[in-house]
Scaffold this motif. Structure first.
Motif, PDB file in Angstrom:
ATOM      1  N   UNK A 167       0.733  -0.505  -0.119  1.00 48.33           N
ATOM      2  CA  UNK A 167      -0.398  -0.108  -0.305  1.00 48.33           C
ATOM      3  C   UNK A 167       1.118   1.567  -0.140  1.00 48.33           C
ATOM      4  N   UNK A 168       1.926   1.312   0.612  1.00 44.63           N
ATOM      5  CA  UNK A 168       2.210   2.731   1.584  1.00 44.63           C
ATOM      6  C   UNK A 168       3.737   3.114  -0.027  1.00 44.63           C
ATOM      7  N   UNK A 169       3.896   1.271  -0.293  1.00 48.21           N
ATOM      8  CA  UNK A 169       5.253   1.580  -1.629  1.00 48.21           C
ATOM      9  C   UNK A 169       4.667   2.268  -2.714  1.00 48.21           C
ATOM     10  N   UNK A 170       3.445   1.768  -3.168  1.00 50.36           N
ATOM     11  CA  UNK A 170       2.431   2.136  -4.549  1.00 50.36           C
ATOM     12  C   UNK A 170       2.417   3.431  -4.153  1.00 50.36           C
ATOM     13  N   UNK A 171       2.489   3.936  -2.538  1.00 53.85           N
ATOM     14  CA  UNK A 171       1.415   5.723  -2.896  1.00 53.85           C
ATOM     15  C   UNK A 171       2.496   6.221  -2.738  1.00 53.85           C
ATOM     16  N   UNK A 172       3.896   5.965  -2.174  1.00 48.73           N
ATOM     17  CA  UNK A 172       4.844   6.754  -2.722  1.00 48.73           C
ATOM     18  C   UNK A 172       5.385   6.720  -3.982  1.00 48.73           C
ATOM     19  N   UNK A 173       6.003   5.679  -4.850  1.00 47.85           N
ATOM     20  CA  UNK A 173       5.648   5.551  -6.520  1.00 47.85           C
ATOM     21  C   UNK A 173       4.609   6.213  -6.957  1.00 47.85           C
ATOM     22  N   UNK A 174       3.750   6.237  -6.672  1.00 47.40           N
ATOM     23  CA  UNK A 174       2.464   7.040  -7.565  1.00 47.40           C
ATOM     24  C   UNK A 174       2.703   9.086  -7.804  1.00 47.40           C
ATOM     25  N   UNK A 175       2.947   8.978  -5.764  1.00 41.06           N
ATOM     26  CA  UNK A 175       3.674  10.528  -5.239  1.00 41.06           C
ATOM     27  C   UNK A 175       4.450  11.029  -6.060  1.00 41.06           C
ATOM     28  N   UNK A 176       5.488  10.216  -5.555  1.00 40.02           N
ATOM     29  CA  UNK A 176       6.834  11.200  -5.948  1.00 40.02           C
ATOM     30  C   UNK A 176       7.323  11.315  -7.376  1.00 40.02           C
ATOM     31  N   UNK A 177       6.332   9.382  -8.486  1.00 40.46           N
ATOM     32  CA  UNK A 177       7.608   9.207 -10.010  1.00 40.46           C
ATOM     33  C   UNK A 177       8.586   8.352  -9.762  1.00 40.46           C
ATOM     34  N   UNK A 178       8.883   8.293  -8.815  1.00 41.28           N
ATOM     35  CA  UNK A 178      10.030   6.990  -8.463  1.00 41.28           C
ATOM     36  C   UNK A 178      10.245   6.187  -7.517  1.00 41.28           C
ATOM     37  N   UNK A 179      11.135   6.047  -7.203  1.00 40.19           N
ATOM     38  CA  UNK A 179      11.250   4.448  -6.706  1.00 40.19           C
ATOM     39  C   UNK A 179      12.289   4.606  -5.634  1.00 40.19           C
ATOM     40  N   UNK A 180      12.904   3.746  -4.400  1.00 39.12           N
ATOM     41  CA  UNK A 180      13.635   4.162  -3.440  1.00 39.12           C
ATOM     42  C   UNK A 180      15.096   3.969  -3.817  1.00 39.12           C
ATOM     43  N   UNK A 181      16.233   4.431  -3.975  1.00 35.64           N
ATOM     44  CA  UNK A 181      17.719   3.947  -3.953  1.00 35.64           C
ATOM     45  C   UNK A 181      17.524   2.690  -3.135  1.00 35.64           C
ATOM     46  N   UNK A 182      17.455   2.737  -2.188  1.00 30.30           N
ATOM     47  CA  UNK A 182      18.162   2.325  -0.956  1.00 30.30           C
ATOM     48  C   UNK A 182      17.230   2.245   0.045  1.00 30.30           C
ATOM     49  N   UNK A 183      17.056   1.570   1.101  1.00 33.07           N
ATOM     50  CA  UNK A 183      15.819   0.404   2.162  1.00 33.07           C
ATOM     51  C   UNK A 183      17.162   0.852   3.204  1.00 33.07           C
ATOM     52  N   UNK A 184      16.712   0.671   4.694  1.00 32.22           N
ATOM     53  CA  UNK A 184      17.113   0.021   5.315  1.00 32.22           C
ATOM     54  C   UNK A 184      15.843  -0.735   6.650  1.00 32.22           C
ATOM     55  N   UNK A 185      15.355  -1.930   6.917  1.00 31.16           N
ATOM     56  CA  UNK A 185      14.141  -1.918   7.582  1.00 31.16           C
ATOM     57  C   UNK A 185      14.538  -2.754   8.704  1.00 31.16           C
ATOM     58  N   UNK A 186      14.056  -2.465   9.784  1.00 34.70           N
ATOM     59  CA  UNK A 186      13.958  -3.105  11.429  1.00 34.70           C
ATOM     60  C   UNK A 186      12.465  -4.238  11.498  1.00 34.70           C
TER      61      UNK A 186
END
Lengths: 345, 345, 345, 345
Positions: free
Chosen positions: D173-192
């Motif tokens: 949900x959030x990754x698709x919304x961010x991709x849609x709003x920003x028109x770009x995908x993250x370069x990198x992530x960190x996750x915990x």
């Protein structure tokens, strides 16, 4: 040249020291006297105003020929005699709300002030609060359309006054705001109260009010409530407003309403409901007390009618009087006294 | 053996289909008839109840000897004749709120039902809503102490009824809840309303009510409001409650109050204010309509008095009548009719 | 006899005058010196503390043999040299958060204090705020069960510091609270920040932290936000808590959770969700600063370990250091330094 | 002429019946097949779609030459084989989010669809929700300025998935919304993350993401939380927005910010803070699912690229993959795979 306006503060209980502090923040005002019956109170407050003279006798204050104005913050029952003495001594006079405990006294003071060309100003501080002024502007500029009704709650837990009802204590806030916003006083009121905690001291009041223009209002006042509420809803034919004095967004404008199309109303009414944007306008953070005293000073210097003017102050007393009469008559509909205006237009 | 209770639903407008659906969810109930004047409405709703017979004539329903009960969800003005016919035909009868448009009619129906040993039940669904029952329990168990006052708002934008005031439309909700919680009906009311949008259709009402025990209440009803509000504050001598039907935490208990020590009250009152924990008890999610119909069925089968009982239904009509009389008399204090109870204890 | 503890306040910028005022409210404490490099600042603040000596030279303060303690509220970069001088001069020392700009400095100060048997106390005031202590008690008494995770936001619009990142400015609040609640410091962190407004001054930071016990945490810090937020969620195996420092109900306890039954877990997990009451306990209104200084004084007089103790202060510096190293390494996972404890148990 | 698009729904668990219902509400669409492995499920859902054929075999569906499209709502692990078979059979294919469990599979499907000139659309329904589109418009029209950062929380109590982490369940949900709003995908992530309740099933995740443009984001996902939260803050250089999917005012625009004057920045930065109006724009109530399927049908009929397009779907899978790799590597910074675009511009 513009010499400072010299002001005395009489009554240094809960509220008086605030008034003294706020007066000092107004340009070209000088607090020259501090007066309270209690010597230790005068001395304590006086430490923060080293250049003010201190006394426990009002007469010392009124005898000072160099004094321009008196600010009265004594218990309500003493407002009339002190203001009368101050005006008689030729001093401009500011009286904390409510002006007096009867409209007859209020009118008498107003006449005396008018005869002597002195300013007599009731201290309805809320009229100087930025959100209240913001709502006034919305009404005056026609954004709300006709004001259908106003519903307001001013409740929280405490502080019970021992000698005065919640209607006299909290009511003047709402009645002055309504008088200011609507530019009119109620025609009649009905009131229902109860003395829940102390005998004969009403601590909750439900007041309904009908205005000449057709606007109706409900005012809920209480010293007994689970949490603080200062919330007023104003419903107009064009827009609606919620004014919440405890909120970070004290004014919210709802572009919502109902309209009745002219055509086709053969018994069947097809109303059109509109729900639009909601706006929380930025509200400045000016301190109401300081703005209020600046208005008092401008009234003294320039003869300008203050926003919290004497006719409004008298009208507020008349509403509380009507509320009290309604109570005595077990909640019956009670006419609010309307009189010839004291001041010329 | 326990054969199903056979029920007809008469009136399939906005609310009737909900009633039919809820009835099907009650154990051992069978919806055997669907009736509405409009053939296409009966057919549409009928599709969801394939085993129910369909008709546009109430007489078809009442002529069915196998039918046990009739649920009436027609426009308010038709409640009386349809309920009269149903009771006369020997059917247990459930009537949507308000029971009738006059208390005389309500009493007549109640007498008929009593004579025939039939259940006549008004549909005050809120009495079956979990938060309302939770507050009732708090009151009955003494957690709130004496109920000083109740203040309630039931407002939102729309839907204007064309033929009935906001007092008849929304008022029965609050008047039934107050009657249920307090176990008493107001002695008198005062009301102030305005017909803002449509002529002669009051769409905002401020009602004050005084109860025999001393409790006072304010009820605000409106079809015109910036946002939906269903908020009731109950202030008791021991605790206070806020019931907000639109909140995720519909009941909040405030362990706050004021107490007046017995000693030392020589004019000077030293009140003690207490602000304690706030609790949002878990409220179950039972559907009120289903619980209500289960109560109706229990009343039929076991002769049990339902929570939404006929005396309460009559009392609610009396309050709305008094509100309307107060309005005709420009907001004057108006006595709420009190009568001998129809049912035996 | 108990002579007053004599304290100097060094640094009278934004925060120092508050410290001076709070010190005066602690029993048996005397502010004997006020010191700031700016003469006019010392004089202005000095007016409110007529019995305190004033100076622009720290040496004047440290040379006073009658002085017991120094409170350091200077810019962060000067904490180390001033605290070093104060301890060297034999004074108990209180240092505003963060203690120093490096953990090596912090450890050096701690060793010096230990050698000289002086109190060295970092000013993590939030550990003395009633809601933070209330949550600590809930954790310690086992009401929350195991702490699964903590998520916290500390954001609002302004005030950008010109010489220090948001991590150094706001981070110590949350890192000290976590250290206090959990009784442990993170093993490692990852951090992502951005310098949105000023170059090279990070004004937003997202920090993830992993603790030895398994607890994980997210800390959001920002000087750029649409509205002020001070909200922490603590999810435990038994209950959950929301701590909101801007709310009238700063602590809310949710009796909610999930449990995994032992039986029948053949691939299919039948979890049981529980949603219970929500409680907002009454939180007292003690002023954190005053309680903190009372703790400082008790540490001096009785040798008691203060709540905001030196090991905790060092640990907080270590977390911010790790955050900064993670940033330098583009958000990589970074170990938080862990050392032998400086103080004996 | 425009004959209806004939669609099969495969997978009728929790979500599939909603899809079938929504499809029926789109103009000129016909649900011709319902398919689920469980006969009783097909029959139950089939009752609401009397004109749809029913089967437990996907092959029956794919063998129907008159069928235009397949909607896949089966468990995530079966998305790839079913979509592969559907595309191979020449059917346009809609796959519930996430598209597949690996980006390699997603790319393979995308290539196959491109070769055959078929629509392959991932079901990122939030991209069709009115508030998300409203924020997209604000960004595209430049009202927010540069997007500094986004912080989002999607948490509530339940429902634990047994076979998939919270990152695969809620993250899309959030990754698709961010991709849609920003028109770009993250370069990198960190996750915990942490598996609090079930072993090896992470139920809370803190994800930090860095985007090529400089925007940073934090995404908090959890099945364990005291209350439901769907709150996203977007901070831009000109304005800020809060999107709260659980609120009556889902989009709030804050005209607030900080500006850095060009002049005079000799070490001393004099920032100017601005706090202006807050606006809650009216948001329409269109049902996202219906709008989404209308977009799917338009893509089929007119060859239009849907808002929830295949490149976006692949990108979302890549982000979740990177999150999972970061977890395997104990929260290390992990590059998000970026590939040549599959579709022509």
């Amino acid at each position: 040249v513009n010499r400072p306006v010299r002001v005395a503060v009489v009554g240094l209980g809960y509220w008086g020291p605030n008034l003294a502090r706020a007066l000092e923040e107004v340009d070209n005002v000088h607090v020259t006297w501090l007066c309270d019956m209690r010597r230790e109170v005068v001395d304590r407050v006086g430490r923060r105003h080293p250049s003010a003279a201190r006394t426990t006798q009002v007469d010392d204050v009124l005898d000072d020929d160099g004094l321009d104005a008196v600010v009265v913050a004594t218990p309500i029952s003493t407002h009339y005699p002190i203001a009368l003495a101050a005006l008689s001594a030729g001093k401009h006079t500011f009286v904390e709300k409510p002006l007096t405990t009867s409209s007859a006294q209020a009118v008498a003071l107003a006449r005396l002030a008018a005869e002597q060309a002195l300013v007599l100003m009731p201290g309805h501080t809320f009229l100087y609060s930025p959100p209240v002024r913001s709502v006034k502007r919305l009404i005056d500029e026609g954004h709300l359309g006709d004001i259908y009704f106003v519903s307001t709650s001013r409740v929280n837990l405490g502080i019970h006054q021992a000698d005065v009802s919640v209607a006299w204590d909290l009511g003047p806030h709402d009645f002055s705001i309504l008088r200011y916003w609507l530019g009119e006083n109620p025609t009649w009121v009905t009131a229902l109260t109860r003395s829940c905690v102390l005998p004969h001291v009403p601590d909750v009041a439900f007041v309904n009010a009908k205005f000449p223009s057709g606007t109706i209002a409900h005012v809920e006042l209480s010293w007994l409530a689970p949490s603080k509420l200062r919330r007023t809803t104003i419903v107009g034919s064009r827009q609606m407003v919620v004014y919440d004095d405890t909120s970070n967004e004290p004014v919210r404008i709802f572009d919502s309403g109902v309209s009745l199309p002219d055509f086709g109303s053969y018994g069947e009414h097809r109303l059109s409901y509109r729900t639009g944007d909601i706006i929380s306008p930025r509200i400045p953070h000016d301190e109401p007390l300081v703005v209020e005293f600046a208005d008092f000073v401008a009234a003294i210097r320039e003869g300008r009618k203050p926003v919290s003017h004497i006719d409004l102050g008298i009208d507020v007393v008349r509403v509380v009087e009507a509320v009290e009469r309604s109570l005595d008559d077990l909640g019956a509909r009670t006419t609010v006294e309307a009189d010839i205006e004291v001041e010329a237009a």
